[in-house]
Design an enzyme around this catalytic site. Structure first.
Site, PDB file in Angstrom:
ATOM      1  N   TRP A 183       0.901  -1.158   0.000  1.00 28.29           N
ATOM      2  CA  TRP A 183       0.000   0.000   0.000  1.00 28.29           C
ATOM      3  C   TRP A 183       0.937   1.205   0.000  1.00 28.29           C
ATOM      4  O   TRP A 183       1.616   1.469   0.988  1.00 28.29           O
ATOM      5  CB  TRP A 183      -0.877  -0.010   1.252  1.00 28.29           C
ATOM      6  N   ASN A 213       7.243  -3.229   6.044  1.00 22.44           N
ATOM      7  CA  ASN A 213       5.928  -2.629   6.294  1.00 22.44           C
ATOM      8  C   ASN A 213       6.133  -1.519   7.323  1.00 22.44           C
ATOM      9  O   ASN A 213       6.632  -1.800   8.411  1.00 22.44           O
ATOM     10  CB  ASN A 213       4.975  -3.714   6.830  1.00 22.44           C
ATOM     11  N   GLY A 214       5.791  -0.293   6.938  1.00 21.48           N
ATOM     12  CA  GLY A 214       5.980   0.834   7.862  1.00 21.48           C
ATOM     13  C   GLY A 214       6.510   2.030   7.097  1.00 21.48           C
ATOM     14  O   GLY A 214       6.397   2.081   5.868  1.00 21.48           O
ATOM     15  N   GLU A 256     -21.817   6.103  10.307  1.00 22.78           N
ATOM     16  CA  GLU A 256     -21.263   4.827   9.881  1.00 22.78           C
ATOM     17  C   GLU A 256     -21.850   4.388   8.526  1.00 22.78           C
ATOM     18  O   GLU A 256     -21.130   3.899   7.652  1.00 22.78           O
ATOM     19  CB  GLU A 256     -21.509   3.776  10.976  1.00 22.78           C
ATOM     20  N   LYS A 286     -19.609   3.756   5.159  1.00 22.42           N
ATOM     21  CA  LYS A 286     -19.620   2.479   4.416  1.00 22.42           C
ATOM     22  C   LYS A 286     -19.878   2.735   2.933  1.00 22.42           C
ATOM     23  O   LYS A 286     -19.232   2.151   2.083  1.00 22.42           O
ATOM     24  CB  LYS A 286     -20.719   1.531   4.937  1.00 22.42           C
ATOM     25  N   HIS A 307     -29.438  23.356   9.411  1.00 20.06           N
ATOM     26  CA  HIS A 307     -28.355  24.333   9.530  1.00 20.06           C
ATOM     27  C   HIS A 307     -27.391  24.267   8.350  1.00 20.06           C
ATOM     28  O   HIS A 307     -26.256  24.699   8.464  1.00 20.06           O
ATOM     29  CB  HIS A 307     -27.623  24.127  10.861  1.00 20.06           C
TER      30      HIS A 307
HETATM   31  C1  F6R Z   1     -14.046   1.644   7.838  1.00 21.67           C
HETATM   32  C2  F6R Z   1     -12.766   1.200   8.304  1.00 21.67           C
HETATM   33  C3  F6R Z   1     -11.808   2.208   8.830  1.00 21.67           C
HETATM   34  C4  F6R Z   1     -11.263   1.720  10.177  1.00 21.67           C
HETATM   35  C5  F6R Z   1     -10.167   2.670  10.677  1.00 21.67           C
HETATM   36  C6  F6R Z   1      -9.664   2.264  12.040  1.00 21.67           C
HETATM   37  O1  F6R Z   1     -14.799   0.603   7.316  1.00 21.67           O
HETATM   38  O2  F6R Z   1     -12.480   0.038   8.281  1.00 21.67           O
HETATM   39  O3  F6R Z   1     -12.397   3.452   8.944  1.00 21.67           O
HETATM   40  O4  F6R Z   1     -12.316   1.657  11.086  1.00 21.67           O
HETATM   41  O5  F6R Z   1      -9.109   2.668   9.768  1.00 21.67           O
HETATM   42  O6  F6R Z   1      -9.107   1.003  12.023  1.00 21.67           O
HETATM   43  P1  F6R Z   1      -8.926   0.158  13.338  1.00 21.67           P
HETATM   44  O7  F6R Z   1     -10.276  -0.126  13.895  1.00 21.67           O
HETATM   45  O8  F6R Z   1      -8.216  -1.079  12.889  1.00 21.67           O
HETATM   46  O9  F6R Z   1      -8.112   0.984  14.272  1.00 21.67           O
END
Ligand code: F6R
Length: 614
Positions: free
Chosen positions: A74, A100-101, A487, A491, A510
């Protein structure tokens, strides 16, 4: 972000590494690569695209080797292309690395290395690290192990790395700081990976490599664990509870749908051994030890990102409403940089599915330094966040592979709900009979979620077909269902790339009301609860402007039926538990719209499941 896998043993490394990368693809999927040691040659195969593209790329090549490592990327530094894909060679091509990092000081290091004669093929920070290792080894005339340690002591940032040496076909070197790394111990074979999913098929015995630790794995002599300052450590071997079938689609077209449908089970798993509706109790081992801290807290701070932040918002309503403890919920990324006021009487709850989110980890460290008690709510066992907390509760939702979080959200909300009810009772803020009433109803939630899935799926699919071409969506909710509106919008954005906004319903006037016309679908979570009349008025306001209302209502709601274009019914429940039901049709709505638009539901563009960079 990024997934790494490595293998050494008596079997062929390539198929194990490729399969492992497929399991880790949720961590990044813009390019992939593989390094194999073959006849005294360190060969790298890499390509832009997914692991399946890499598989295709190597299909005609000789991949024989019993030592190898792979990476799915990524992109952080450098665009996704063949050259920036990992593994990366050192200047002499004697050493290769996967990483990774982020190496934060890579630019300074790169400049110095260029002055010493190094030239670079890629734009990545990782290539700088492998050149640095080689430079240290050359200058100090030391072992590769020592050179890796010294180089790692010079870098700032986060890493989980594996290093291979052309001149040593029997050894893998690995280290971590800030990014996860697991060692799998098989019979005469070893595995290294970002999480246990590539390993579970071969062995249940794993060691979670700790912060600033390094492991040297030798084909003949086994492994040694030490710090990057070269202090030997005694490894703790965990037995994995993970099962292989949890990592497969099990007949569903996508992991996301499977995970939405798993919720009756995953919610039950989150409650198992904690909520007992027979003797009417909640027992949570992680909470028990620190319950006095929560009961006496001046306030609770909640930090998280994305969907987990939405679970935190639900928790704000729960803790204030039931336990009467002041709560502040904040994005971890804002909290960590704004010099927040924190003291020993604060309890900080960090919520994270992956347990690896860089901003959430940093927020924890900051609050810990200032003396707060840190409580973690995570899904991935052995991940970094649970190691940084004083106490915590795992959500036990099982592996979540779809990038868009679904079952992890409901599991987080369930765990937070149990804690809030328990603390409310212990604090004397709810009576014993209310405590029992809440427990009895919470116990029914898995069956009610099952009912929602059974009764709304087809209808939601049809609604998705009607609105799939909309360019914007508005999601509205009030009280406990305001975070659900956020949420639902998140999604939809994530997997269908349609712009969507979540709003508290009353805030609509508003500003966002100006957007409403006959082309605007407005999803309203309008269950029959405390602000019901108010939300009916909000629906009327939308209808008056020709907005197209899709309402989530409690069964037998005739008022909203007469106003909204579509009405999706969910069962009645206690108001604090309504997010656990109302979120389900919104998950389905985003899923079916993305499918109808032909999007890659499980691996949406630009996203990764585990955000280990800030
Ligand atoms: C949304 C989603 C992201 C994670 C966010 C935090 O569907 O998956 O918004 O919720 O990147 O990730 P965690 O929960 O692994 O810290």
């Amino acid at each position: 972000m990024c997934g790494i896998v490595a293998y050494i043993g008596n079997n062929q490394a390539c198929p194990i590494v490729i399969k492992g990368l497929q399991r880790l693809e949720y961590r990044g999927y813009d390019s992939a690569g593989l390094a194999l040691l073959q006849n005294n040659q360190l060969n790298i195969f890499k390509t832009k695209g997914k692991v399946s593209d890499l598989e295709q790329f190597i299909s005609t090549k000789n991949t024989e080797s019993t030592i190898g490592m792979g990476h799915t990327r990524w992109a952080t530094h450098g665009v996704p292309n063949d050259v920036n894909a990992h593994p990366h060679y050192s200047g002499s091509k004697n050493i290769a690395i996967i990483h990774n990092g982020i190496i934060e000081n890579y630019a300074v290091l790169k400049e110095e290395l260029i002055k010493s004669g190094h030239s670079f093929m890629s734009d990545t920070d990782t290539e700088v690290l492998v050149h640095l290792i080689e430079e240290v080894q050359k200058n100090d005339q030391c072992s590769l192990e020592k050179a890796i340690q010294e180089a790692l002591n010079e870098v700032t940032g986060a890493y989980a790395i594996v290093v291979m040496d052309k001149n040593d076909p029997d050894t893998l070197y690995a280290a971590r700081k800030g990014s996860p790394l697991v060692l799998g111990i098989g019979k005469d074979e070893f595995f290294l990976a970002s999480d246990a999913t590539p390993i579970v098929e071969y062995t249940k015995n794993v060691v979670y490599i700790g912060e600033e630790e390094m492991v040297v794995v030798n084909r003949n002599n086994g492994f040694t664990l030490k710090t990057i300052q070269n202090v030997e450590k005694t490894p703790y071997i965990h037995e994995l509870e993970l099962k292989l079938e949890m990592l497969e689609k099990g007949g569903y077209e996508h992991f996301m749908l499977k995970e939405i449908y798993e919720q009756p089970r995953s919610i039950k798993d989150s409650m198992r051994g904690r909520l007992n509706a027979i003797d009417n109790t909640i027992k949570m081992a992680g909470v028990k030890e620190f319950e006095h801290k929560i009961i006496n807290a001046n306030r609770i701070l909640i930090v998280a990102c994305g969907t987990s932040w939405h679970a935190g918002l639900v928790a704000e309503y729960l803790f204030e409403d039931l336990a009467r403890i002041p709560v502040e919920v904040e994005y971890a990324s804002e909290f960590r940089y704004r010099n927040p006021v924190i003291n020993e009487n604060d309890v900080l709850i960090a919520i994270s599915q992956s347990g690896e989110t860089a901003d959430t980890l940093a927020a924890i460290k900051l609050a810990k330094e200032k003396g707060a008690t840190i409580f973690g709510i995570c899904n991935v066992v052995g991940s970094s966040i649970p190691r940084e907390t004083h106490a915590g509760s795992y959500t036990h939702a099982g592996p979540e592979i779809g990038v868009a979080s679904t079952k992890a959200f409901t599991a987080q909300v369930v765990v937070l709900t149990m804690i809030a009810i328990y603390i409310a009772f212990k604090k004397g803020k709810i009576t014993e009979s209310r405590y029992h009433q809440l427990i009895i109803e919470l116990d029914k939630i898995p069956d009610k979620v099952k009912h929602v899935l059974e009764t709304t799926n087809e209808q939601v699919k049809q609604i998705s077909d009607i609105y799939k071409d909309a360019h914007n969506f508005l999601y509205l909710g009030r009280g406990y269902n305001f975070p659900v509106a956020l949420e639902g919008a998140l999604k939809l954005k994530e997997i269908s790339y349609i712009h969507a906004e979540g709003y508290p319903a009353a805030e609509m006037k508003h500003g966002p009301i100006a957007l409403i016309d006959e082309n605007m679908p407005v999803v309203v979570v309008a269950t029959n609860q405390s602000a019901y009349e108010k939300i009916v008025s909000n629906i009327q306001e939308v209808v008056a402007r020709k907005g197209r209302v899709i309402a989530i209502v409690t069964k037998a709601d005739d008022t909203i039926k007469s106003l909204a274009e579509h009405v999706i019914e969910i069962p009645e429940t206690e108001e604090p538990f309504s997010p656990l039901l109302s979120v389900v049709p919104l998950q389905l709505l985003s899923y079916y719209i993305a499918v109808a638009l032909g999007k890659n539901v499980d691996q949406p563009r630009n996203l990764a499941k585990s955000v280990t960079v800030e």
